[in-house]
Design an enzyme around this catalytic site. Structure first.
Site, PDB file in Angstrom:
ATOM      1  N   ASP A 156       5.312  84.720 -48.350  1.00 55.54           N
ATOM      2  CA  ASP A 156       5.686  86.014 -47.758  1.00 55.54           C
ATOM      3  C   ASP A 156       4.481  86.947 -47.668  1.00 55.54           C
ATOM      4  O   ASP A 156       4.305  87.651 -46.665  1.00 55.54           O
ATOM      5  CB  ASP A 156       6.790  86.673 -48.590  1.00 55.54           C
ATOM      6  CG  ASP A 156       8.125  85.953 -48.469  1.00 55.54           C
ATOM      7  OD1 ASP A 156       8.283  85.160 -47.510  1.00 55.54           O
ATOM      8  OD2 ASP A 156       8.996  86.157 -49.331  1.00 55.54           O
TER       9      ASP A 156
ATOM     10  N   HIS B 117     -17.018  70.561 -41.732  1.00 54.47           N
ATOM     11  CA  HIS B 117     -16.406  70.359 -43.052  1.00 54.47           C
ATOM     12  C   HIS B 117     -14.929  70.727 -43.094  1.00 54.47           C
ATOM     13  O   HIS B 117     -14.104  69.932 -43.550  1.00 54.47           O
ATOM     14  CB  HIS B 117     -17.182  71.182 -44.086  1.00 54.47           C
ATOM     15  CG  HIS B 117     -16.533  71.257 -45.425  1.00 54.47           C
ATOM     16  ND1 HIS B 117     -16.255  70.141 -46.193  1.00 54.47           N
ATOM     17  CD2 HIS B 117     -16.094  72.330 -46.154  1.00 54.47           C
ATOM     18  CE1 HIS B 117     -15.689  70.509 -47.324  1.00 54.47           C
ATOM     19  NE2 HIS B 117     -15.566  71.828 -47.316  1.00 54.47           N
TER      20      HIS B 117
ATOM     21  N   GLU C 172     -29.451  73.779 -40.813  1.00 56.42           N
ATOM     22  CA  GLU C 172     -28.964  74.797 -39.878  1.00 56.42           C
ATOM     23  C   GLU C 172     -30.021  75.114 -38.821  1.00 56.42           C
ATOM     24  O   GLU C 172     -29.725  75.161 -37.611  1.00 56.42           O
ATOM     25  CB  GLU C 172     -28.602  76.078 -40.631  1.00 56.42           C
ATOM     26  CG  GLU C 172     -27.393  75.975 -41.537  1.00 56.42           C
ATOM     27  CD  GLU C 172     -27.129  77.279 -42.263  1.00 56.42           C
ATOM     28  OE1 GLU C 172     -25.955  77.569 -42.526  1.00 56.42           O
ATOM     29  OE2 GLU C 172     -28.092  78.007 -42.580  1.00 56.42           O
TER      30      GLU C 172
END
Length: 463
Positions: free
Chosen positions: A210, A328, A265
């Site tokens: 919720d 990933h 990267e």
């Protein structure tokens, strides 16, 4: 009424066996416990004649320092409503060898738990390094683990000293690990590569579902709710398996080579000729999210609203023109898009992750060792959850099913084994891609083990 494991549980409205189960269950299983400062003790019971009785007495002696799942949930509510701090977390688990040392005939029956993480069959399945390459504390036979944590360092340290005061001379401390929370400028939890971590979790309590629906970006696309049977197991050595439950616990020390990952990267950004405004997308393609947690499948730049978005699937990205198959988070939670199983069967492999970073580094530092993640997760079936995720998803070059597209390759963060080259979208959302070498493996497994976190009545029965 018996505990209904086929659905979620409302802890506030639990009655009968379900209410008793919450009183008898260790915390941190159904809901993560705040443990920004975490101590882990790896223990071994000795062979002496008094070893087993002393070990049993030690485990039973931990009970006054522990709390139940119900108490944890009540503390969380009290903190939310009134800002009152809770008490430290103490958790305890046993290996199959630990059960044997205690002379207990009714150890949990999970096959993977029985063979343990050091077994050659396990290491071959997971492609883990040889045990001789693990850190010393993990190389020996581990019989028990004790976790001590809190949001603040002093309560955690004080509770650790109380635990250590109970240790008899017949129990060896094989190793100690210390976890410390790592955060970005916005206060979000991150791992050492700099990416928001831990956002997507299965939720077992209707109150948490919720909250996810009302307080975040919703659950209309991705439903995080999972039944109790994904995490709870009847405790076979406890007085009453109808109300006494535990969970299989995975612990793995994963060292992160930050310099190597950051180089990956940059190399990918250079290979794809990404300009300054788009270079951050290279790292997002390795992880599946930008550093601030923005899912790459939703947009090509960072900047999604806070809290970190989780209400998404890959239905609009079937060819991986936005988020690569090998990213990933797509490899370890394909969100119904894996292609090999029906979506509901696929969901059954997810586990409750409770990891914590270890090691310290200053801003701008790029360590090659000494920092990483203490990966921790609760499972009801180690083979179908943790081992499946690592072996059949992260380490399998053919997952997800890429159809007419080239095979994805290994998980670019935690995949172990030979890494074939992969294909990457040069422009977000467009079909043109380019083959490039996979990122070098920058995460190294340094040791680990499987435990069972038993019920509190089991520990009480040892006195």
């Amino acid at each position: 009424m018996p505990v209904d494991l086929s659905s979620q549980l409302s802890w506030k409205n639990a009655t009968g066996d379900a209410a008793t189960m919450l009183e008898n269950l260790q915390p941190n299983i159904l809901k993560g416990h705040v443990r920004e400062h975490l101590h882990i003790l790896l223990l071994q019971f000795t062979e002496s004649e008094a070893g087993a009785p002393a070990a049993r007495a030690f485990l039973a002696g931990l009970l006054p320092l522990m709390k139940s799942a119900k108490a944890q949930l009540e503390e969380v509510e009290e903190h939310r409503l009134r800002g009152v701090s809770g008490t430290p977390y103490v958790g305890v688990g046993l290996t199959k060898a630990g059960y044997d040392k205690l002379g207990l005939p009714h150890a949990p029956p999970d096959e993977a738990f029985g063979r343990g993480m050091q077994a050659s069959g396990t290491r071959e399945k997971l492609r883990d390094p040889e045990v001789t390459q693990w850190e010393p504390g993990f190389q020996e036979a581990i019989h028990a683990v004790v976790l001590v944590g809190d949001a603040e360092p002093t309560p955690a340290d004080d509770r650790l000293r109380e635990v250590e005061a109970l240790l008899p001379g017949s129990i060896r401390v094989l190793g100690r690990e210390r976890g410390r929370g790592l955060h970005d400028e916005a206060g979000r939890g991150i791992e050492h590569f700099g990416y928001v971590d831990g956002r997507s979790q299965p939720l077992f309590l209707t109150e948490d579902v919720d909250d996810e629906r009302r307080r975040t970006d919703g659950t209309s696309v991705w439903d995080p709710a999972q039944p109790l049977e994904r995490v709870l197991v009847a405790d076979p050595a406890a007085p009453d398996p109808a109300t006494d439950f535990g969970s299989y616990f995975v612990l793995r020390k994963l060292e992160q080579n930050v310099r190597l990952f950051k180089a990956a990267e940059e190399e990918l950004a250079d290979t794809l000729k990404l300009d300054n405004s788009d270079r951050d997308r290279a790292g997002a393609m390795l992880v599946g999210r930008f550093r601030d947690g923005t899912p790459l499948t939703l947009q090509g730049t960072a900047g999604a609203h806070s809290p970190v978005m989780n209400d998404f699937v890959y239905a609009s990205d079937g060819a991986a023109d936005k988020c690569p198959f090998q990213a990933h988070i797509r490899k370890t939670n394909p969100r119904g898009s894996g292609g090999f199983e029906p979506p509901e069967t696929e969901r059954g492999h997810l586990m409750a992750r409770r990891g914590q970073t270890y090691g310290e580094r200053v801003e701008g530092d790029l360590p090659e060792s000494g920092v990483g993640l203490l990966f921790m997760a609760f499972n009801s079936d180690l083979n179908n959850q943790f081992e499946f995720t690592q072996a059949s998803w992260a380490n399998f070059a053919g997952f997800p099913d890429s159809g007419d597209e080239p095979q994805p390759g290994l998980d670019q963060v935690i995949g172990q084994g030979d890494r074939p080259s992969a294909h990457w979208a040069r422009v977000w959302g467009e079909e043109e891609d380019q083959e490039a070498p996979a990122a070098q493996q920058a995460v190294t497994m340094k040791g680990g083990e499987y435990f069972f976190m038993p019920s509190l009545p089991f520990l009480r029965s040892l006195s």
